[in-house]
Design a protein around this motif. Sequence first.
Motif, short mmCIF file in Angstrom:
data_model
loop_
_atom_site.label_atom_id
_atom_site.label_comp_id
_atom_site.label_asym_id
_atom_site.label_seq_id
_atom_site.Cartn_x
_atom_site.Cartn_y
_atom_site.Cartn_z
N HIS A 1 0.83 -1.21 0.00
CA HIS A 1 0.00 0.00 0.00
C HIS A 1 0.86 1.26 0.00
CE1 HIS A 1 -3.67 -2.31 0.76
NE2 HIS A 1 -2.93 -3.04 1.57
N ARG B 1 -6.84 3.93 0.97
CA ARG B 1 -8.19 3.59 0.49
C ARG B 1 -8.15 2.44 -0.53
NH1 ARG B 1 -11.60 9.24 -0.22
NH2 ARG B 1 -11.14 10.08 1.84
N SER B 2 -7.34 1.47 -0.27
CA SER B 2 -7.29 0.31 -1.15
C SER B 2 -7.34 -0.98 -0.33
CB SER B 2 -6.03 0.33 -2.02
OG SER B 2 -4.88 0.08 -1.25
N THR C 1 -6.70 -5.79 -6.56
CA THR C 1 -6.90 -4.66 -5.66
C THR C 1 -8.27 -4.06 -5.92
OG1 THR C 1 -5.95 -2.58 -4.84
CG2 THR C 1 -5.90 -2.96 -7.22
N ARG D 1 -10.55 -0.36 -4.91
CA ARG D 1 -10.59 0.95 -4.27
C ARG D 1 -11.83 1.04 -3.39
NH1 ARG D 1 -6.22 3.70 -3.85
NH2 ARG D 1 -7.43 5.63 -3.73
N THR D 2 -11.66 1.57 -2.17
CA THR D 2 -12.76 1.69 -1.23
C THR D 2 -13.17 3.15 -1.06
OG1 THR D 2 -11.17 1.78 0.60
CG2 THR D 2 -12.06 -0.38 0.02
#
Length: 411
Positions: free
Chosen positions: A120, A143-144, A158, A160-161
Motif C-alpha cells: 500500500h 483507500r485500497s 486490488t 478501491r474503497t
Amino acid sequence: MAAEAPPQPQPQPQARKPCLLSRIEASQEVVSSAVIIPKEDGVISLSEDRTVRVWLKRDGGQYWPSVFHTMTVPCSCMSFNPETRRLSVGTDAGTICVSGEFILSEDYNKMTPALTYQAHQGRVTVVLLVLEMEWLLSAGQDRSFSWHCSESGQPLGTHRTAAWVSGLQFDVETRHAFVGDQSGQVTILKLEQDSCSLVTTFKGHTGHVTALCWDPGQRVLFSGSSDRSIIMWDIGGRKGTAIELQGHHEKVQGLCYASHTRQLISCSADGSIVVWNMDVTRQETPEWLDSDSCQKCEQPFFWNFKQMWDSKKIGLRQHHCRKCGRAVCGKCSSRRSTIPLMGFEFEVRVCDGCHESISDEDRAPTATFHDSKHSVVYMHYEPTSGTLLTSGADKVIKPVLPVVTFLTPPA
C-alpha cells in the motif's frame, strides 16, 4: 384452608467477575496488536516502537520475551496462523507500506523472515492470512483493499474503497470479503484469483466502522463503530435483518465471537468489556416514524406552523419511542426502560404506552459488564483456553481476562 405458598423469586442471571491472569509491560509505546498463542502460554505483540515480541510464560508465572525483533518502521497490525506459525505484519513506512511475513520456530524462540509485500501507499490498517486460499488480504489508509499470493508474494488484485478500511473479515466457503471503512459502511466483495466483484454495500452506523467479526456457522456479521453501537447483520438469512446492540458509552474497539457458547464479546475505549448472550431471540429496532404532531396526544411539533396557529398552541420538540418508533412529545415519552431483547441494555426513552407493556421479564439483562481497568486499544479471544487478551493505551497487555470464568470453553 391451607395457606397459599408465596411466589418463588425468578432466578436472576449471575455475572461472574473475570480475574486478572497477568500483566505484561510490553513496550515504551502503545501496543497496536497482540494475540494469544494457543496451547503455549504465550503472547505475540506489536508496538508503535517498531518491535515484534514473543512472550512466553515462565515457571514463576511471569511472561518474558523469547523473541525481540525490531522492524525498520512502526508496526500497525498483524495476522497469526498457529497451525503454520506464520506471522504477517503490517507496518507504516510513510509513502510505501510493507507487509512482512515471518515463520516462528516450534519452540517460539526464533523468528525467520519469509516474504515481503509491497502492499500500500499508506499505513497498513489490517492484514488477514487466509490459509485455505493461500491469500494474504490487506487494506491501508490509501483507500485500497488488496490480496496477494501468500506462497509467492505476487499481487493478485486490488479494489478501491470509499474510505480507508478499518475492519476486514473473510468467508472461505463463499470467498466473500467483508470490508468496513471510515465512512461507516460495510462492503461485501466476491474474490476470485485475480479479480473481485461487488456483492452489496450496507450502512447502519452513524460513525466509522471500528471492528468486524464474522461467524461462519450462523453466517452472521457483527460490526462495531465509533458511534458506540454494534450491529448484527444476518447475512445467511437473506432477509436484510439487522439487530442493534447498545451497551457501550465509548467507541467500540474490538469484537470477538465465542461460537461454542454463542456469546459476543465487545470492548470499548473506556475499558468496558461486554459479553452478550446471542442464544436468545432478539428483535429489530423499529424504524422511526415521521409526523408533524405527536402520535399520542396530537400536539403539534414546533415546525408545524399551521396546526400551531389553528390550535393556538406552542409547538413541541419531537422525540421517538425506542420500542415502537412513534414520533412523540416529551410529555408522552417521559418514562425510561431497558429493552435488552432489542439490544438496549441501558435505559432509553419509551412512550407511556410501551412502558406499561414492558414486563420485568422483558427487562431481564442479556449481557454482563466488566471493567478491564485500562483504555482498550485491541482485543483477542482464544477459544480453546477461553481466555481474553486486551492491550491498552497504558502500554500494558493483559492476557488477563479469562473468559473461562463466565464462558465455558469447548471440551
